[in-house]
Design an enzyme around this catalytic site. Structure first.
Site, PDB file in Angstrom:
ATOM      1  N   ASP A 143       9.713 -42.378 -22.712  1.00 27.21           N
ATOM      2  CA  ASP A 143       8.690 -43.258 -22.163  1.00 27.21           C
ATOM      3  C   ASP A 143       9.347 -44.551 -21.678  1.00 27.21           C
ATOM      4  OD1 ASP A 143       6.048 -44.819 -22.031  1.00 27.21           O
ATOM      5  OD2 ASP A 143       5.365 -42.883 -22.803  1.00 27.21           O
ATOM      6  N   HIS A 181       3.933 -49.522 -22.322  1.00 30.03           N
ATOM      7  CA  HIS A 181       3.304 -48.216 -22.447  1.00 30.03           C
ATOM      8  C   HIS A 181       3.844 -47.445 -23.647  1.00 30.03           C
ATOM      9  CE1 HIS A 181       2.606 -43.936 -21.209  1.00 30.03           C
ATOM     10  NE2 HIS A 181       1.489 -44.431 -20.694  1.00 30.03           N
ATOM     11  N   SER A 397      -2.188 -40.220 -21.371  1.00 31.05           N
ATOM     12  CA  SER A 397      -1.004 -40.653 -22.121  1.00 31.05           C
ATOM     13  C   SER A 397      -1.345 -40.867 -23.580  1.00 31.05           C
ATOM     14  CB  SER A 397      -0.479 -41.980 -21.578  1.00 31.05           C
ATOM     15  OG  SER A 397       0.288 -41.807 -20.433  1.00 31.05           O
TER      16      SER A 397
END
Length: 580
Positions: A143, A181, A397
């Site tokens: 990620d 994120h 996600s």
């Protein structure tokens, strides 16, 4: 003698009156309690009380005197509420309630965490109560990096459960999360809620596998961008590190457009290698479910289009801990996949408006002030200022992180399960009670999006960690997702499993058992069950809607770079504002 009797009577009446207490200052369970067993209580004092207390201990000394006089014990101070935690018997509680400087006395009640509703929706508390927290399982998070956070420590010890870190971003060796994120997803997988646990907090934000370890493999830059090669290099490293860190799960909360069959797609080939090396790969379906020309169908991204991996769609927890009112998020991408027509997603999980870990000064945190979490949301008496610890994001996600946590819990209990057996069990045991349709209207555009709960929208159902842990089902064969076939003569769609797959090898693994017997909805509201037929001729699958050569299969309409995907090659799948 008469005088002595009168004095004794007065003393008896005084004690009796004191024992009655002031019920307006006592919580319901303490009213009338006169037992000799000491109870742990919280005593709140009037705001100005400490001003009347002297000595080195100040307010605490004053409260200590009050409690000691009643044969009690002070356990601790609660300055936020101007109170103390104490042990007192019934007589002491009743007497203390009559003091003018005491505002309220209540039992120090045990708390069941009020979590980000994702945990309750997938029955994660059952796993925790059974001591399945993903302990000892390594999850490779590919990620935007993971920033240091107390919720990823080993309990109160300042030793991180992020056990390995490496950047694959060219020219940037930092493994910190500059985008914001990866840290959020890491919290959904393995956060232990340390920063929101205790009597000062009204909510606890805990990941699904709060004992798991994270292997941080950074591939997305500060803008959330990366390339196939970076992701593939990270997958390769995860395989190489598998034995060292017991990596059993790879989380890929990212995707990009499908350009060719999964059999040639380099991303798909990479994830298949990880799968065949014994690592469960969990992938986001994508956030393109609002693509109107196809009603969101055929928008699953790569490598979520690969039939081996677990591809995850997003549900909306609806602000309640129960899952019975949860609905699909309209932005959640739907199958079948472009080119190969693989039936995706495989399962769905909570992904909308989830609170998890913040990466300080990251791009998303700076660009999305509406996603900041105020202290008042989870701190008792907290201010409206933005938390420096937690942040809210939405998307497939987030749902992917939830499923990765479920997989870690399951593998802690049953470490011999293969990736195929894990996927098959999660699909078989998924919760399958859904409405036929739901709609949501975008407040900005005014467009209403309607979703039907078919296999291309919800897959095999809502992931359920309790059901998966209780199941003894072990698949004999692969769990490759089936292929959808459209018959233009009958206008019917059918599912065909790979010859190696477990599907339909027995009644226990029938299509009805895995995908549900009444989940195939037509536009008329009727349901289609039996055999492998999914839709009748009156369904939305007419040749001009989804299966027409210019829509599903044409590369210039759906997958054109200017229509759906934009110019970025790869990005983390998140939807900024979420969906109400």
């Amino acid at each position: 003698m008469k005088r002595l009797l009168i004095l004794l009577l007065i003393a008896t009446v005084t004690v009796s009156a004191a024992a009655q207490g002031n019920n307006s200052k006592l919580s319901p369970e303490l009213q009338g309690y006169t037992g000799t067993k000491q109870v742990q209580v919280i005593v709140q004092y009037a705001p100005g009380t400490q001003l009347n207390c002297s000595g080195l201990l100040g307010f605490l000394g004053c409260a200590l005197d009050d409690v000691l006089k009643l044969a009690g014990t002070i356990l601790g101070e609660l300055p936020l509420i101007n109170g103390v935690v104490a042990l007192l018997d019934g007589n002491g509680i009743q007497n203390l309630s009559n003091q003018s400087n005491v505002v309220y006395i209540s039992t120090d009640r045990p708390l069941t965490p009020s979590l980000s509703n994702a945990a309750a929706a997938v029955n994660a508390p059952f796993a925790w109560q059974s001591n399945y927290t993903g302990a000892g399982i390594g999850v490779a998070l590919i990620d935007s990096g993971v920033s240091n956070h107390p919720d990823l420590y080993q309990g109160i010890l300042p030793f991180s459960r992020v056990v390995y870190q490496q950047s694959f971003v060219p020219g940037n060796s930092s493994t910190n999360d500059q985008y914001g994120h990866g840290t959020h997803v890491a919290g959904l997988i393995a956060g232990d809620g340390l920063s929101s646990t205790g009597p000062l907090y009204s909510k606890t934000f805990k990941g699904i596998a709060p004992g798991a370890n994270i292997v941080n493999l950074r591939v997305l830059d500060a803008n959330g961008s990366g390339t196939d090669s970076e992701v593939i290099a990270a997958i390769n490293q995860a395989i190489a590190l598998k034995s060292r860190y017991n990596i059993r799960v790879i989380n890929l909360s990212l995707g990009r457009a499908v350009y060719e069959t999964y059999k040639l797609d380099p991303l798909c080939q990479a994830v298949e290698q990880a799968w065949k090396n014994g690592i469960v790969v969990v992938v986001a379906a994508g956030n393109n479910g609002r693509y109107q020309p196809t009603d969101g169908y055929a928008t699953v991204t790569s490598p979520g289009n690969d039939p081996y991996v677990i591809t995850v769609g997003a549900m909306k927890p609806m602000g309640t801990p129960t899952r019975v009112d949860d609905l699909i998020a309209s932005y959640s991408s739907k199958g079948p996949t472009v080119v190969d027509a693989v039936v995706k997603p495989d399962i769905v999980a909570p992904g909308n408006l989830l609170t998890s870990l913040e990466a300080p000064n990251s791009t998303l945190y700076n660009e999305l002030p509406g996603n900041h979490v105020p202290y008042s949301y989870y701190v008792k008496g907290g201010s409206s200022a933005s938390s420096s610890t937690y942040f809210t994001l939405s998307g497939t996600s987030m749902a992917t992180g939830i499923v990765s946590g479920v997989v870690a819990d399951l593998l802690q209990k049953s470490p011999t399960l293969t990736p195929n057996q894990v996927k098959a069990r999660l699909m078989l045991t998924a919760y399958k009670s859904f409405p036929e349709f739901s709609s949501t209207t975008d407040p900005t555009s005014g467009i209403t999006y309607t979703d039907q709960y078919d296999v291309f929208t919800i897959g095999a159902g809502y992931v359920d960690v309790e059901a998966a842990l209780n199941s003894t089902a072990v698949a004999k064969g692969t769990a490759m997702s089936p292929v959808a076939t459209f018959n233009s003569n009958t206008n019917q769609v059918t599912m065909t499993g790979d010859p190696s797959a477990v599907w339909n090898t027995s009644s226990a693994w029938s299509d009805a058992a895995v995908w549900g017997g009444s989940q195939f909805v037509t536009t008329g509201g009727a349901t289609v069950s039996g055999s492998n037929v999914l839709w009748g001729s009156d369904a939305v699958w007419g040749s001009n809607v989804l299966w027409g050569s210019n829509v599903l299969w044409g590369s210039n309409v759906l997958w054109g770079s200017n229509v759906l995907w934009g110019s970025n090659v790869l990005w983390g799948s998140n939807v900024s504002g979420g969906e109400k």
